[in-house]
Design a protein around this motif. Structure first.
Motif, PDB file in Angstrom:
ATOM      1  N   TYR A 143      -7.728  -5.050   0.084  1.00 49.76           N
ATOM      2  CA  TYR A 143      -8.890  -5.216   0.970  1.00 49.76           C
ATOM      3  C   TYR A 143     -10.197  -4.913   0.236  1.00 49.76           C
ATOM      4  O   TYR A 143     -11.237  -5.456   0.562  1.00 49.76           O
ATOM      5  N   LEU A 144     -10.116  -4.039  -0.790  1.00 52.28           N
ATOM      6  CA  LEU A 144     -11.319  -3.777  -1.591  1.00 52.28           C
ATOM      7  C   LEU A 144     -11.684  -4.998  -2.411  1.00 52.28           C
ATOM      8  O   LEU A 144     -12.853  -5.383  -2.488  1.00 52.28           O
ATOM      9  N   LYS A 145     -10.678  -5.604  -3.025  1.00 49.42           N
ATOM     10  CA  LYS A 145     -10.933  -6.796  -3.859  1.00 49.42           C
ATOM     11  C   LYS A 145     -11.528  -7.917  -3.012  1.00 49.42           C
ATOM     12  O   LYS A 145     -12.405  -8.648  -3.452  1.00 49.42           O
ATOM     13  N   GLU A 146     -11.034  -8.059  -1.784  1.00 50.95           N
ATOM     14  CA  GLU A 146     -11.548  -9.135  -0.925  1.00 50.95           C
ATOM     15  C   GLU A 146     -12.996  -8.873  -0.486  1.00 50.95           C
ATOM     16  O   GLU A 146     -13.822  -9.772  -0.516  1.00 50.95           O
ATOM     17  N   LYS A 147     -13.253  -7.642  -0.126  1.00 47.01           N
ATOM     18  CA  LYS A 147     -14.580  -7.302   0.395  1.00 47.01           C
ATOM     19  C   LYS A 147     -15.645  -7.386  -0.698  1.00 47.01           C
ATOM     20  O   LYS A 147     -16.735  -7.918  -0.493  1.00 47.01           O
TER      21      LYS A 147
ATOM     22  N   GLU B 232     -29.403  -4.352 -10.111  1.00 51.77           N
ATOM     23  CA  GLU B 232     -28.491  -5.409  -9.686  1.00 51.77           C
ATOM     24  C   GLU B 232     -27.078  -4.950 -10.041  1.00 51.77           C
ATOM     25  O   GLU B 232     -26.810  -4.639 -11.200  1.00 51.77           O
ATOM     26  N   SER B 233     -26.204  -4.883  -9.049  1.00 52.49           N
ATOM     27  CA  SER B 233     -24.875  -4.286  -9.230  1.00 52.49           C
ATOM     28  C   SER B 233     -23.793  -5.220  -8.735  1.00 52.49           C
ATOM     29  O   SER B 233     -23.981  -5.905  -7.731  1.00 52.49           O
ATOM     30  N   TRP B 234     -22.667  -5.233  -9.418  1.00 49.82           N
ATOM     31  CA  TRP B 234     -21.534  -6.041  -8.974  1.00 49.82           C
ATOM     32  C   TRP B 234     -20.242  -5.520  -9.604  1.00 49.82           C
ATOM     33  O   TRP B 234     -20.278  -4.892 -10.655  1.00 49.82           O
ATOM     34  N   VAL B 235     -19.139  -5.760  -8.915  1.00 50.50           N
ATOM     35  CA  VAL B 235     -17.834  -5.448  -9.502  1.00 50.50           C
ATOM     36  C   VAL B 235     -17.510  -6.559 -10.481  1.00 50.50           C
ATOM     37  O   VAL B 235     -17.438  -7.738 -10.102  1.00 50.50           O
ATOM     38  N   ASP B 236     -17.322  -6.188 -11.722  1.00 49.39           N
ATOM     39  CA  ASP B 236     -17.158  -7.196 -12.769  1.00 49.39           C
ATOM     40  C   ASP B 236     -15.690  -7.475 -13.071  1.00 49.39           C
ATOM     41  O   ASP B 236     -15.352  -8.535 -13.585  1.00 49.39           O
ATOM     42  N   GLU B 237     -14.850  -6.516 -12.769  1.00 48.73           N
ATOM     43  CA  GLU B 237     -13.433  -6.696 -13.137  1.00 48.73           C
ATOM     44  C   GLU B 237     -12.571  -5.764 -12.302  1.00 48.73           C
ATOM     45  O   GLU B 237     -12.921  -4.615 -12.061  1.00 48.73           O
ATOM     46  N   TRP B 238     -11.441  -6.300 -11.840  1.00 50.44           N
ATOM     47  CA  TRP B 238     -10.437  -5.482 -11.154  1.00 50.44           C
ATOM     48  C   TRP B 238      -9.280  -5.277 -12.116  1.00 50.44           C
ATOM     49  O   TRP B 238      -8.671  -6.252 -12.558  1.00 50.44           O
ATOM     50  N   ARG B 239      -8.979  -4.042 -12.442  1.00 52.17           N
ATOM     51  CA  ARG B 239      -7.794  -3.762 -13.253  1.00 52.17           C
ATOM     52  C   ARG B 239      -6.729  -3.180 -12.318  1.00 52.17           C
ATOM     53  O   ARG B 239      -6.936  -3.100 -11.109  1.00 52.17           O
TER      54      ARG B 239
ATOM     55  N   VAL C  73     -17.765  -1.526 -12.420  1.00 51.87           N
ATOM     56  CA  VAL C  73     -19.013  -1.889 -11.744  1.00 51.87           C
ATOM     57  C   VAL C  73     -20.092  -2.007 -12.819  1.00 51.87           C
ATOM     58  O   VAL C  73     -20.259  -1.097 -13.642  1.00 51.87           O
ATOM     59  N   ARG C  74     -20.786  -3.122 -12.821  1.00 52.53           N
ATOM     60  CA  ARG C  74     -21.899  -3.292 -13.770  1.00 52.53           C
ATOM     61  C   ARG C  74     -23.219  -3.135 -13.033  1.00 52.53           C
ATOM     62  O   ARG C  74     -23.329  -3.490 -11.858  1.00 52.53           O
ATOM     63  N   HIS C  75     -24.192  -2.592 -13.738  1.00 50.04           N
ATOM     64  CA  HIS C  75     -25.523  -2.360 -13.175  1.00 50.04           C
ATOM     65  C   HIS C  75     -26.580  -2.817 -14.180  1.00 50.04           C
ATOM     66  O   HIS C  75     -26.652  -2.265 -15.281  1.00 50.04           O
TER      67      HIS C  75
ATOM     68  N   ARG D 119     -14.298   3.058 -12.386  1.00 48.62           N
ATOM     69  CA  ARG D 119     -13.909   3.968 -11.318  1.00 48.62           C
ATOM     70  C   ARG D 119     -12.448   3.765 -10.926  1.00 48.62           C
ATOM     71  O   ARG D 119     -11.917   2.662 -11.031  1.00 48.62           O
ATOM     72  N   ALA D 120     -11.838   4.838 -10.472  1.00 48.88           N
ATOM     73  CA  ALA D 120     -10.482   4.783  -9.923  1.00 48.88           C
ATOM     74  C   ALA D 120     -10.566   5.006  -8.421  1.00 48.88           C
ATOM     75  O   ALA D 120     -11.615   5.358  -7.884  1.00 48.88           O
ATOM     76  N   VAL D 121      -9.471   4.775  -7.734  1.00 51.16           N
ATOM     77  CA  VAL D 121      -9.357   5.079  -6.307  1.00 51.16           C
ATOM     78  C   VAL D 121      -8.292   6.164  -6.177  1.00 51.16           C
ATOM     79  O   VAL D 121      -7.165   5.977  -6.639  1.00 51.16           O
ATOM     80  N   ILE D 122      -8.661   7.292  -5.616  1.00 53.10           N
ATOM     81  CA  ILE D 122      -7.663   8.357  -5.492  1.00 53.10           C
ATOM     82  C   ILE D 122      -7.421   8.717  -4.028  1.00 53.10           C
ATOM     83  O   ILE D 122      -8.311   8.602  -3.180  1.00 53.10           O
ATOM     84  N   VAL D 123      -6.197   9.117  -3.793  1.00 50.97           N
ATOM     85  CA  VAL D 123      -5.791   9.576  -2.453  1.00 50.97           C
ATOM     86  C   VAL D 123      -5.209  10.975  -2.572  1.00 50.97           C
ATOM     87  O   VAL D 123      -4.817  11.409  -3.659  1.00 50.97           O
ATOM     88  N   LYS D 124      -5.200  11.693  -1.471  1.00 42.39           N
ATOM     89  CA  LYS D 124      -4.547  13.002  -1.455  1.00 42.39           C
ATOM     90  C   LYS D 124      -3.043  12.809  -1.633  1.00 42.39           C
ATOM     91  O   LYS D 124      -2.466  11.874  -1.100  1.00 42.39           O
ATOM     92  N   ASP D 125      -2.409  13.677  -2.418  1.00 38.63           N
ATOM     93  CA  ASP D 125      -0.985  13.519  -2.705  1.00 38.63           C
ATOM     94  C   ASP D 125      -0.388  14.891  -2.978  1.00 38.63           C
ATOM     95  O   ASP D 125      -0.574  15.471  -4.047  1.00 38.63           O
TER      96      ASP D 125
END
Lengths: 136, 136, 136, 136
Positions: free
Chosen positions: B131-135, B79-86, B92-94, B110-116
């Motif tokens: 959009y990630l937080k909403e989804k 059972e998995s869910w996003v527990d907190e947005w920093r 993500v908890r499991h 986890r972090a979100v990375i983009v090419k830079d």
């Protein structure tokens, strides 16, 4: 505490589609590094476990902080040591060193279990034996 | 928070010589469970990453508490869910459930990375997109 | 011969730095697919092995031809069947199907072994039991 | 042909519930052994591939005969060599030696591919370059 060193060369098979080491692999290496500590002290699990009635050294907690990646052909080193002896568990720390920097800090908490027919599970955790504390 | 469920049947190949699931395997399943969350929301990484310039969702921290084993032929559920947005990471908890009990509590940060190209590493962590937080 | 189907979604964790499935993974899936055949016939190894004094179904030969790759998010299917019964071994074939094409043709040759104290190895291969031939 | 040797100590994490090495692991080691051949000749894939426009050395066929098991703490050796150069593929053989006996005979057939924008797949197999034949 004695420190142990496990040198590893990162292979193609260790890496994921992002072309870095897939993170669960580090936990597999922590398990290997812990086993190597025993090997280096002439306590190979295949001999040491049955001769001391030990059924295993199960993990009760594992964690790691990832500060940087490892890539194919990197030569890393895992530095491992027992950091703390508690009553029925012990903490093994693992630093993964890549190009002179600690890029992963890992920790395993392990118990010592023996076969025990009086327990419905068939096994019991025992207080950490003194000979383990002396050796490690 | 939305909860996601990943049912798994424990196979021979998941187990170690102690005849229980080898602990790093749970971290591999956490990675799979996180990816499945995106799949269920029609955000398959192979499409969603390039279309949003995302280079990956790297792990900065992973941990798990192991309260009980899984054995071959057990039917478990993660059972998995996003527990907190920093700001720049999310948690993500499991929970691994076996025979009605939570036997492993896991967590990935986890972090979100983009090419830079302006960053010497070639990548940068970005603030978590709305959009990630909403989804999730 | 009965054919069995195992659908799989390719995950990030299945792929290598070339961003295709790492080839030993197919052999792991062949093992899983063979075990699933028994599960579908209500012969779960954890029950079926001890109740028939079976110590295992070891591999004596494994091979695969790779005609095309699988990539993350592909939905593949492994089609498996017992292709031949020999005296003390049997052949399991596995076709991996991706987008309607067979991309991997695999084969395992397995024996049936039982515990045997009269053998210095402690185990012996036995003639394939008739009930296996009937079921599969 | 030059022969290369990869010594390995069998760890807990290499073994399955039957307490022997899980067979797909040998294929992973064949991949590692092949990569080591290149490393020993100062042709590390991370350098050698891009400097020669090589996209990879994909497997087109892999097989193994298993004549005996390896167990935890065994010290095995994988002896590897290129056995045959064909037009667009080459054959790597791997003998796994345990306690003086060859217990696994493995074989990989590999191609050499380069990026090729004129091909709809984006890659093409090329004739085996002469410098590879000379080096290996």
């Amino acid at each position: 505490m004695k420190k142990f060193r496990l040198p590893l060369k990162i292979m193609f098979s260790d890496c994921d589609p992002a072309q870095i080491v897939f993170y669960p692999k580090y936990f597999q290496w922590f398990d290997v590094a812990t086993q190597r500590m025993f090997n280096e002290l002439d306590m190979e699990w295949s001999v040491f476990w049955p001769s001391n009635d030990i059924a295993g050294l199960p993990i009760v907690d594992a964690s790691a902080k990832f500060m940087g990646p490892s890539r194919m052909d990197d030569e890393i080193e895992i530095e491992s040591w027992v950091d703390e002896w508690r009553d029925k568990t012990f903490i093994v720390r693992h630093n993964v060193i890549n190009k002179g920097k600690v890029i992963v800090e890992g920790q395993e908490i392990r118990a010592v279990i023996v076969k025990d027919d009086t327990n419905p599970k068939g096994i019991s955790a025992i207080p950490i034996p003194d000979y383990l504390k002396e050796k490690l």
